[in-house]
Each structure stands twice: as structure tokens, then as C-alpha cells.
Design an enzyme around this catalytic site. Structure first.
Site, PDB file in Angstrom:
ATOM      1  N   HIS A 271     -17.300  -2.150 -11.023  1.00 42.56           N
ATOM      2  CA  HIS A 271     -16.665  -2.948  -9.973  1.00 42.56           C
ATOM      3  C   HIS A 271     -16.063  -2.079  -8.865  1.00 42.56           C
ATOM      4  O   HIS A 271     -15.598  -2.601  -7.850  1.00 42.56           O
ATOM      5  CB  HIS A 271     -15.577  -3.840 -10.583  1.00 42.56           C
ATOM      6  CG  HIS A 271     -15.471  -5.182  -9.930  1.00 42.56           C
ATOM      7  ND1 HIS A 271     -16.153  -5.520  -8.781  1.00 42.56           N
ATOM      8  CD2 HIS A 271     -14.738  -6.283 -10.252  1.00 42.56           C
ATOM      9  CE1 HIS A 271     -15.870  -6.755  -8.437  1.00 42.56           C
ATOM     10  NE2 HIS A 271     -15.004  -7.246  -9.313  1.00 42.56           N
ATOM     11  N   ASP A 275     -19.881  -5.414  -6.029  1.00 39.73           N
ATOM     12  CA  ASP A 275     -19.109  -6.658  -6.048  1.00 39.73           C
ATOM     13  C   ASP A 275     -19.879  -7.748  -6.792  1.00 39.73           C
ATOM     14  O   ASP A 275     -21.082  -7.617  -7.069  1.00 39.73           O
ATOM     15  CB  ASP A 275     -18.794  -7.122  -4.619  1.00 39.73           C
ATOM     16  CG  ASP A 275     -20.043  -7.273  -3.766  1.00 39.73           C
ATOM     17  OD1 ASP A 275     -20.908  -8.089  -4.119  1.00 39.73           O
ATOM     18  OD2 ASP A 275     -20.160  -6.563  -2.738  1.00 39.73           O
TER      19      ASP A 275
END
EC number: 2.3.1.168
Length: 301
Positions: A271, A275
Site C-alpha cells: 500500500h 492504491d
């Protein structure tokens, strides 16, 4: 009174001169000279004997004796490598994404191609299709085929699609990879997978087979399971885990129920650089190739 007996003339033999039934019968016998049957006497049942106190023997049992001993052995080989890799993986903030894929059309296609591949000496599983679909997806989303340095200061986009396959072997979990999937046909991938699986089962995979991966798929469904939370293998930035294929009722566009071949997929991404929208779009593209295998023909090179 019955028989016109005057009780004053009857001599009672009971307690305190009470007149009993036998006294009446004796009086009548004397008066009439008839022999009357003796009156039945209630049979006196002796009380049941009291059961003797029985002593129930208590079984003598010995507590079980366990003779096993703990065993300590050094972590080595593939397990030692996994300790190092998973410890580094814990530093990565994982983003998870799950979906289901309708493989009904792919199941039909594979059944048609299996005899052809077998005639060429190759076992054709679903995995070559999964890998090729991943590679086509990576062409559209190259950030998923990248790597980051230890401090996540630089990102490197990999030109080759070296897609790893997690294998469960007697030596432990190993992840060999198929090199350059982007230029391989379905049959080429199947041939390479057959080779890797054969060498992996006997512990003869080379260092080249086990290094250089850029993306990973884990086929946990071959053992059992639906969803999982795969752990990224650093320095890679994404991984997918495939569940088992199950026949489940579904509705088609006409509202009719049909038997669908459903597989669940679980993705994990780093992350820090990926995204959720990117992971979702990649998954949707990969899913479209598998649900409509003919679509892959348009993008194959």
C-alpha cells in the site's frame, strides 16, 4: 340381618370379645349342621429380603505414562530462507482485495485442449491460463510488476514478467518462477510449469529457478480453501492467492439458473506504492480474460 343371626348369641373370639367372620361361620355350622367352606384367608406375603450391602470394587487404574520428548533442531534450508523473507514482509503495509471469478468458459476450453497437450507430453492445468492473464494485466498496470528498495525510496519497473508459483513440497514452501511469461504461449508456460513441478517434488530446483521473481501467484486451492491473506514476497509489491474451483448455482443474463464454476481470488499489494483502485482495475482485467478466454487472443503477442 342376613341369615337372621342374633349377634348376642354369637361368642366372639377376637380381641376384647369382638366377633370375627369365623365366629359367624361356626355359629351357622352349629345351627344348621352344614359344613361351610372355610373362608379364604389373605395370604400373608413375607417382606422381601433386604439386599445385602454390596461392595462395588473400585478399579485400580494407573495414570498414563507419556514417554515422548521435545525435540529441538536448527531451522535451515528453505525454512531459514522463509524466516528471512517473512520477517521482511512484516514491514510492508498490506492492502487486501478479494473477488470471485466465473471460470465456466475456461473449464470448457481446458477440457478441449487437454488431449492436445497430453499428446505433446504435457499436463495442462488451469495455471498457465492464470499466469498468462496476469502477464496481460501487468502490461496495462506495470507498477504491479515492480520492486522497491529497502527504504522504499526508489521503485524499479521490471521489464520481464517472471511470475512465481508457490509450491508446497516436502522441503517446505518454495516459489520458483516462470521466466518471461510476456513472450510465452499457453503451451510454453504449461511446459515450464511441468518442469518446475517435477524438479520441485524431488528438491532439485536450481537457484535460477528460485530467484528473479517479479510477481507471485499462490494456488492454495489445490490443497483446499476459498479465501486467504497472501503475504508479499519482498522486494515484490503484489501477490495473488487462488481458491479452489467449485460448482455453484448462478443466474445468467436471462435470469436462468446454471451451474457455474466459481473460483475466489485474494490479492495483496504494497500500500506504500499501490492504491486500492489500481489493484481493483487490474483484478477486473485479469478476471475478464479468464471469464472470456477468447479475449486473450486479442492481446496475445
Amino acid at each position: 340381618m342376613e341369615n337372621n343371626i342374633k349377634l348376642s348369641e354369637v361368642v366372639g373370639s377376637g380381641k376384647d370379645g369382638r366377633i370375627l367372620k369365623e365366629d359367624i361361620l361356626n355359629y351357622l355350622e352349629k345351627q344348621t349342621g352344614a359344613i361351610l367352606p372355610p373362608s379364604p384367608k389373605a395370604e400373608i406375603m413375607p417382606p422381601p429380603p433386604k439386599p445385602k450391602d454390596m461392595t462395588i470394587p473400585i478399579p485400580v487404574s494407573k495414570p498414563p505414562v507419556f514417554t515422548g520428548k521435545d525435540k529441538t533442531e536448527p531451522i535451515k534450508g528453505f525454512q531459514k530462507a522463509m524466516v528471512k523473507t517473512m520477517s521482511a514482509a512484516l514491514k510492508i503495509p498490506h492492502f487486501g482485495y478479494c473477488d470471485e471469478v466465473d471460470l465456466t468458459e475456461l473449464v470448457k476450453l481446458r477440457e478441449e485442449l487437454k488431449p492436445i497437450a497430453f499428446a505433446r507430453g504435457i499436463k495442462l492445468s488451469f495455471m498457465p491460463f492464470f499466469l498468462k492473464a496476469v502477464s496481460l494485466g501487468l502490461l496495462q498496470f506495470p507498477i504491479l510488476n515492480a520492486s522497491v528498495d529497502e527504504n522504499c525510496q526508489n521503485i524499479t519497473y521490471k521489464a520481464s514478467h517472471n511470475i512465481g508459483i508457490a509450491m508446497d513440497t516436502e522441503q517446505g514452501l518454495i516459489v520458483p518462477n516462470v521466466k518471461n511469461v510476456q513472450i510465452c504461449s499457453i503451451f510454453d508456460i504449461a511446459t515450464e510449469l511441468n518442469r518446475l513441478q517435477k524438479l520441485g517434488s524431488v528438491g532439485q530446483l536450481s537457484t535460477t529457478d528460485l530467484t528473479g521473481g517479479t510477481f507471485t501467484l499462490s494456488n492454495i486451492g489445490s490443497i483446499g480453501g476459498t479465501y486467504t491473506k497472501p503475504v508479499i514476497l519482498p522486494p515484490e509489491v503484489a501477490i495473488g492467492a487462488l481458491g479452489s474451483i467449485k460448482a455453484i448455482p448462478r443466474f445468467n443474463q436471462k435470469g436462468e439458473v446454471y451451474k457455474a464454476q466459481i473460483m475466489n481470488v485474494s490479492w495483496s499489494a504494497d500500500h506504500r506504492v499501490i492504491d486500492g483502485a489500481t489493484m481493483s482495475r487490474f483484478s477486473n482485467l485479469w478476471k475478464s480474460y479468464l471469464e472470456n478466454p477468447a479475449f486473450m487472443l486479442l492481446d496475445l503477442k
